[in-house]
Design a protein around this motif. Sequence first.
Motif, PDB file in Angstrom:
ATOM      1  N   ALA A   1      -4.138  -0.771  -4.262  1.00 39.96           N
ATOM      2  CA  ALA A   1      -2.879  -0.558  -3.524  1.00 39.96           C
ATOM      3  C   ALA A   1      -2.392  -1.841  -2.863  1.00 39.96           C
ATOM      4  CB  ALA A   1      -3.057   0.552  -2.486  1.00 39.96           C
TER       5      ALA A   1
ATOM      6  N   THR B   1      -0.083   7.225  11.456  1.00 38.28           N
ATOM      7  CA  THR B   1       1.240   6.576  11.361  1.00 38.28           C
ATOM      8  C   THR B   1       1.177   5.145  11.900  1.00 38.28           C
ATOM      9  OG1 THR B   1       1.820   7.668  13.433  1.00 38.28           O
ATOM     10  CG2 THR B   1       2.653   8.662  11.383  1.00 38.28           C
TER      11      THR B   1
ATOM     12  N   LYS C   1       0.923   0.996  10.483  1.00 37.72           N
ATOM     13  CA  LYS C   1       1.906   0.197   9.731  1.00 37.72           C
ATOM     14  C   LYS C   1       2.167   0.800   8.351  1.00 37.72           C
ATOM     15  CE  LYS C   1      -0.735  -3.349  10.713  1.00 37.72           C
ATOM     16  NZ  LYS C   1      -1.473  -2.895  11.888  1.00 37.72           N
TER      17      LYS C   1
ATOM     18  N   VAL D   1       0.840  -1.210   0.000  1.00 41.56           N
ATOM     19  CA  VAL D   1       0.000   0.000   0.000  1.00 41.56           C
ATOM     20  C   VAL D   1       0.871   1.256   0.000  1.00 41.56           C
ATOM     21  CG1 VAL D   1      -1.893   1.196   1.151  1.00 41.56           C
ATOM     22  CG2 VAL D   1      -1.770  -1.306   1.249  1.00 41.56           C
TER      23      VAL D   1
ATOM     24  N   THR E   1     -13.124   9.767  11.684  1.00 42.29           N
ATOM     25  CA  THR E   1     -12.351  10.118  10.481  1.00 42.29           C
ATOM     26  C   THR E   1     -13.224  10.277   9.236  1.00 42.29           C
ATOM     27  OG1 THR E   1     -11.868   7.807   9.914  1.00 42.29           O
ATOM     28  CG2 THR E   1     -10.275   8.923  11.331  1.00 42.29           C
TER      29      THR E   1
ATOM     30  N   ASP F   1      -1.348  11.839  14.426  1.00 42.90           N
ATOM     31  CA  ASP F   1      -1.952  10.580  14.841  1.00 42.90           C
ATOM     32  C   ASP F   1      -2.268  10.730  16.317  1.00 42.90           C
ATOM     33  OD1 ASP F   1      -2.316   7.806  15.734  1.00 42.90           O
ATOM     34  OD2 ASP F   1      -1.394   7.207  13.845  1.00 42.90           O
TER      35      ASP F   1
HETATM   36  P1  NAI Z   1      -3.023   0.663  11.426  1.00 44.09           P
HETATM   37  O1  NAI Z   1      -4.149   0.234  12.318  1.00 44.09           O
HETATM   38  O2  NAI Z   1      -1.682   0.030  11.576  1.00 44.09           O
HETATM   39  O3  NAI Z   1      -2.821   2.252  11.542  1.00 44.09           O
HETATM   40  C1  NAI Z   1      -3.848   3.184  11.555  1.00 44.09           C
HETATM   41  C2  NAI Z   1      -3.326   4.413  12.266  1.00 44.09           C
HETATM   42  O4  NAI Z   1      -4.311   5.445  12.124  1.00 44.09           O
HETATM   43  C3  NAI Z   1      -3.104   4.189  13.774  1.00 44.09           C
HETATM   44  O5  NAI Z   1      -1.813   4.615  14.133  1.00 44.09           O
HETATM   45  C4  NAI Z   1      -4.187   5.055  14.402  1.00 44.09           C
HETATM   46  O6  NAI Z   1      -3.779   5.592  15.685  1.00 44.09           O
HETATM   47  C5  NAI Z   1      -4.340   6.139  13.360  1.00 44.09           C
HETATM   48  N1  NAI Z   1      -5.556   6.921  13.502  1.00 44.09           N
HETATM   49  C6  NAI Z   1      -6.759   6.549  14.018  1.00 44.09           C
HETATM   50  N2  NAI Z   1      -7.606   7.585  14.028  1.00 44.09           N
HETATM   51  C7  NAI Z   1      -6.933   8.632  13.490  1.00 44.09           C
HETATM   52  C8  NAI Z   1      -7.276   9.993  13.243  1.00 44.09           C
HETATM   53  N3  NAI Z   1      -8.475  10.488  13.586  1.00 44.09           N
HETATM   54  N4  NAI Z   1      -6.337  10.797  12.681  1.00 44.09           N
HETATM   55  C9  NAI Z   1      -5.102  10.329  12.389  1.00 44.09           C
HETATM   56  N5  NAI Z   1      -4.742   9.050  12.615  1.00 44.09           N
HETATM   57  C10 NAI Z   1      -5.636   8.220  13.154  1.00 44.09           C
HETATM   58  O7  NAI Z   1      -3.587   0.477   9.944  1.00 44.09           O
HETATM   59  P2  NAI Z   1      -2.748   0.273   8.592  1.00 44.09           P
HETATM   60  O8  NAI Z   1      -2.477  -1.170   8.386  1.00 44.09           O
HETATM   61  O9  NAI Z   1      -1.629   1.228   8.547  1.00 44.09           O
HETATM   62  O10 NAI Z   1      -3.863   0.694   7.514  1.00 44.09           O
HETATM   63  C11 NAI Z   1      -4.348   2.017   7.436  1.00 44.09           C
HETATM   64  C12 NAI Z   1      -5.597   2.009   6.597  1.00 44.09           C
HETATM   65  O11 NAI Z   1      -5.256   1.754   5.229  1.00 44.09           O
HETATM   66  C13 NAI Z   1      -6.573   0.848   6.946  1.00 44.09           C
HETATM   67  O12 NAI Z   1      -7.421   1.196   7.984  1.00 44.09           O
HETATM   68  C14 NAI Z   1      -7.316   0.655   5.664  1.00 44.09           C
HETATM   69  O13 NAI Z   1      -8.482   1.434   5.698  1.00 44.09           O
HETATM   70  C15 NAI Z   1      -6.366   1.194   4.589  1.00 44.09           C
HETATM   71  N6  NAI Z   1      -5.932   0.133   3.684  1.00 44.09           N
HETATM   72  C16 NAI Z   1      -6.095   0.336   2.312  1.00 44.09           C
HETATM   73  C17 NAI Z   1      -5.694  -0.615   1.415  1.00 44.09           C
HETATM   74  C18 NAI Z   1      -5.810  -0.408  -0.060  1.00 44.09           C
HETATM   75  O14 NAI Z   1      -5.658  -1.370  -0.841  1.00 44.09           O
HETATM   76  N7  NAI Z   1      -6.055   0.804  -0.533  1.00 44.09           N
HETATM   77  C19 NAI Z   1      -5.127  -1.882   1.881  1.00 44.09           C
HETATM   78  C20 NAI Z   1      -4.928  -1.966   3.311  1.00 44.09           C
HETATM   79  C21 NAI Z   1      -5.358  -0.999   4.161  1.00 44.09           C
END
Ligand code: NAI
Length: 335
Positions: free
Chosen positions: A297, A152, A154, A105, A211, A174
């Motif tokens: 992605a 921030t 993964k 991604v 969000t 974050d």
């Molecule tokens: P993650 O759970 O590791 O990280 C999400 C981060 O967002 C956390 O650090 C959390 O504290 C933060 N967060 C929560 N609320 C927030 C806010 N109001 N403002 C700023 N930050 C906030 O998730 P990961 O694995 O990094 O994935 C992120 C997102 O990417 C997933 O939730 C999913 O929706 C999206 N995704 C998209 C894909 C695609 O193919 N386009 C594939 C995989 C994930």
Amino acid sequence: MRVAVYSTRAYDRRFLDEANAAGRHELVYLEPRLDADTASAAAGAQAVCAFVNDRLDAATQALLHSLGVRLLVLRSAGFNHVDLAAAASLGLAVGRVPEYSPHAVAEHTVALVLTLDRKIHRAWARVREGNFALEGLLGFDLHGRTVGVLGTGKIGRCFARIMLGFGCRVLAFDPQPHPEALALGVLYVGLPDLLARSDILSLHCPLTPQTRHLVDAAALAQMKPGAMLVNTSRGAVVDTRAVIDALKSGQLGSLGLDVYEEEADLFFRDLSDSAIADDVFARLLTFPNVVITGHQAFFTEDALRAIAQTTLANVDHFVATGSPLHAVSVERLVP
Ligand code: NAI
């Protein structure tokens, strides 16, 4: 265990079959999207495997439960499409793939940034037409620019690491700052600061009630005039109509999307023979400074292999213990 796999495409089948080579489970591949109308196809299955645009609302879950389904396994990290309260009250276990390849991604996000910056989409079309003029293709050096990372986790950290490698200054917002990001040299700031200072703003937060439409007209007005916005998280984090207004006025310099609020009716299908019924999406396609990919992605062979393996591990663990390896529960809704 018999698993009804919804929204299956040939590529899903390839990697799920590979992960299930020992034949531990009976995978029943179904092409349709899961919703209340298609739930009956899961008859005879004890588990349902779903993708991002499958509908796992209370009505669909009740139907699945009445058919004997006890486990929902998501082929995704995001679980915003699941009514977790309904799952808890029905006693349906929910598993997901918390991490498969943050690199997939993050790297696609960088591809969108570079495409928009250096106008690769326009250059590609021009060169094929024998047009080698450079007007309209002017980009900027990434080196020295300020990149804002919203979320921030993964993926956000992986993206930040790559952009630091380009020589960018990386700011982030974050609610839960991550020590690894700080160690990389990421500077955490408040959201208004992030909006005001970023030349490129990239969204990596989950879709939650907090969000939803985080990037709305007010947020866009606070951004640096001419900044780039990239969204590879979930479509509804951005208010698409407000983004169109910001593109029209020039306040937003360019837009890269891999996700779209109403993508469920569009993405993952070949609609090239039909008219696009979604006028908002059609309007987005008219801008020369907008690049859209259809939720791809995650789409690398490394990621698909990992998704398939973790999905089957969730089923294995459920068979052994009554709970998937990576369970999602209603408590996760509470920040
Ligand atoms: P993650 O759970 O590791 O990280 C999400 C981060 O967002 C956390 O650090 C959390 O504290 C933060 N967060 C929560 N609320 C927030 C806010 N109001 N403002 C700023 N930050 C906030 O998730 P990961 O694995 O990094 O994935 C992120 C997102 O990417 C997933 O939730 C999913 O929706 C999206 N995704 C998209 C894909 C695609 O193919 N386009 C594939 C995989 C994930």
